[in-house]
Motif scaffolding. Structure first.
Motif, PDB file in Angstrom:
ATOM      1  N   ALA A  18       0.825  -1.207   0.000  1.00 17.11           N
ATOM      2  CA  ALA A  18       0.000   0.000   0.000  1.00 17.11           C
ATOM      3  C   ALA A  18       0.858   1.254   0.000  1.00 17.11           C
ATOM      4  CB  ALA A  18      -0.939  -0.009   1.203  1.00 17.11           C
ATOM      5  N   PRO A 116      -5.617   7.459  -1.005  1.00 11.98           N
ATOM      6  CA  PRO A 116      -6.120   6.078  -0.895  1.00 11.98           C
ATOM      7  C   PRO A 116      -6.551   5.746   0.530  1.00 11.98           C
ATOM      8  CG  PRO A 116      -3.994   6.168  -2.043  1.00 11.98           C
ATOM      9  CD  PRO A 116      -4.206   7.516  -1.434  1.00 11.98           C
ATOM     10  N   CYS A 138      -9.419  -1.035  -6.574  1.00 14.99           N
ATOM     11  CA  CYS A 138      -8.428  -0.745  -5.546  1.00 14.99           C
ATOM     12  C   CYS A 138      -7.121  -0.258  -6.161  1.00 14.99           C
ATOM     13  CB  CYS A 138      -8.186  -1.979  -4.678  1.00 14.99           C
ATOM     14  SG  CYS A 138      -9.525  -2.323  -3.506  1.00 14.99           S
ATOM     15  N   ASN A 143      -4.826   1.669  -3.675  1.00 15.96           N
ATOM     16  CA  ASN A 143      -4.879   0.806  -2.499  1.00 15.96           C
ATOM     17  C   ASN A 143      -4.216  -0.537  -2.764  1.00 15.96           C
ATOM     18  OD1 ASN A 143      -6.681   2.507  -0.812  1.00 15.96           O
ATOM     19  ND2 ASN A 143      -8.180   2.058  -2.408  1.00 15.96           N
ATOM     20  N   THR A 405     -11.375   5.974  -1.872  1.00 14.08           N
ATOM     21  CA  THR A 405     -10.435   6.969  -1.384  1.00 14.08           C
ATOM     22  C   THR A 405     -11.099   7.750  -0.263  1.00 14.08           C
ATOM     23  OG1 THR A 405     -11.173   8.641  -2.979  1.00 14.08           O
ATOM     24  CG2 THR A 405      -9.346   7.225  -3.660  1.00 14.08           C
TER      25      THR A 405
END
Length: 419
Positions: A18, A116, A138, A143, A405
């Motif tokens: 991430a 994110p 994602c 993400n 987000t």
């Protein structure tokens, strides 16, 4: 290594991924999605073969028709997944955008920047296409995602996850940004629900029992919907031909999905004209009716008397509850009592009643003269969806890139100190 330790290691890898995704360029994320679309075509035969193995095992285990339908991948569904990849790739990248900005009297410039969420854990059942929908959204939102599908789709999901990892690597992004939980032990889900140090949000997508179990176990925020109890109200003076087409589509096209129609409310002035049309059209398609006393004699041989438990129920089948109501007030009262905040629709020619229904019907999507089946991220222009939230924090309705987000405050100063 214990199951809990395995989940902790997987989540820690997702957390590191991430960080890399947070600084990934829009071009890299677009490249990953375009590469994924190409690889889904290259790997289609292997993915469909894995899905056939899942389907054979599911039939042997006695899965019902609606769940088999959700489990099935076809060349058409594979093309839909590729189209979703390509469409999401073209969407504006929300990350880093300053949505609003203002200046304080002391000269500080204050803004809200979109960022994110971080690590998203996706817990879902049956539908292997969710693996791709969840991952591409994602990825676009910057993400990392942990994917935990149902045991019935493990072979399909494994093939899809392998393709995901390949696409990320070829785009220069960490493959750990989209990881599949490879086991089917329910203890893994419980373990994931306790890892709030690594996981920012959990999204359960499946039956009510799954959603409630995840919600009760999770120590981090959960974006969820429990049931899709969707209503249609046919108003006095409605275009009955159009209403019939809408009701037929909403109930019959895919009765096992969460945005399928479960209860039909008909104004008393239209019941005698409209309900025999419903009986003929939907009855011929195999729909069985659970009818109130006023609607029972109008719905033909496929109708049975309505039981109290038929209201507020998600049938997941060709079964429709039907109730005659006095007016819009009665329809809204019924929806307030039995609805699940998912989808509510009205068929009407009256502008005032249409606008009142839009304001007062409490659901993640409310529509005038349109099918409940449009409550879907792809149909609403989001490209794809990771789920439909019927909780009002932090999203309400289909969750696309924007909903994956959040915002943070950013402040630009010139040496100011607080007095």
């Amino acid at each position: 290594m214990s199951s809990a330790d395995e989940m902790k290691l997987l989540a820690a890898r997702a957390r590191e991924a991430a960080r890399a995704m947070r600084r990934a360029t829009a071009a890299a994320k677009t490249r990953a999605l375009e590469t994924l679309a190409a690889l889904l075509l290259t790997n289609e035969d292997a993915i469909l073969a894995a899905n056939q193995e899942d389907l054979a095992a599911a039939r042997a285990a006695g899965l019902d028709a609606p769940r088999l339908d959700r489990l099935t991948l076809t060349p058409a569904i594979m093309e839909e997944m590729r189209a979703a990849c390509r469409h999401v790739a073209t969407l504006p990248d929300p990350v880093g955008a300053t949505e609003s900005q203002w200046q304080r009297p002391n000269g500080l410039l204050v803004g809200r920047m979109r960022i994110p969420l971080g690590v998203v854990a996706m817990i879902y059942e049956a539908r292997p296409n969710v693996t791709i929908d969840a991952a591409i959204l994602c990825i676009k939102a910057g993400n990392a995602v942990i994917l935990r599908g149902g045991s019935e789709a493990l072979r399909s999901n494994t093939a899809l996850a392998r393709t995901l990892g390949q696409a990320l690597a070829e785009a220069g992004l960490p493959p750990e940004a989209a990881q599949l939980v490879q086991t089917t032990d329910h203890a893994d889900v419980t373990a994931l629900c306790k890892l709030d140090r690594y996981i920012d949000v959990i999204i359960p997508r499946g039956g009510e029992a799954l959603v409630r179990a995840v919600t009760e176990a999770a120590v981090m925020p959960v974006l969820r919907h429990f049931k899709g109890v969707c209503h249609a109200f046919v108003d006095a003076g409605a275009d009955l031909d159009a209403a019939l087409n809408i009701v037929f589509n909403a109930k019959v096209q895919r009765p096992g999905v969460c945005n399928a129609l479960e209860c039909l409310l008909v104004h008393k002035d239209e019941a005698a004209a409209f309900l025999p049309l419903v009986a003929a059209r939907l009855g011929a398609a195999g729909v069985a009716f659970r009818a109130c006393p006023a609607s029972l004699p109008l719905l033909g041989p496929n109708a049975a008397p309505q039981a109290p438990e038929d209201l507020g129920r998600e049938f997941h089948d060709l079964i429709l509850a039907v109730r005659v109501v006095d007016d819009l007030d009665a329809a809204l009262d019924h929806i307030a009592r039995y609805g699940s905040n998912h989808t509510e629709i009205i068929c009407t020619r009256d502008y005032g009643r249409a606008m009142r229904f839009l304001r007062e019907a409490d659901a993640s999507m409310v529509a005038v003269n349109a099918s409940s089946r449009f409550n879907d991220g792809g149909q609403l222009g989001l490209g794809a969806e990771i789920g439909i939230s019927t909780s009002k924090l932090h999203a309400y309705g289909p969750m696309g890139v924007q909903e994956l987000t959040t915002t943070k405050f950013v402040v630009l100063g010139q040496g100011q100190v607080r007095q």
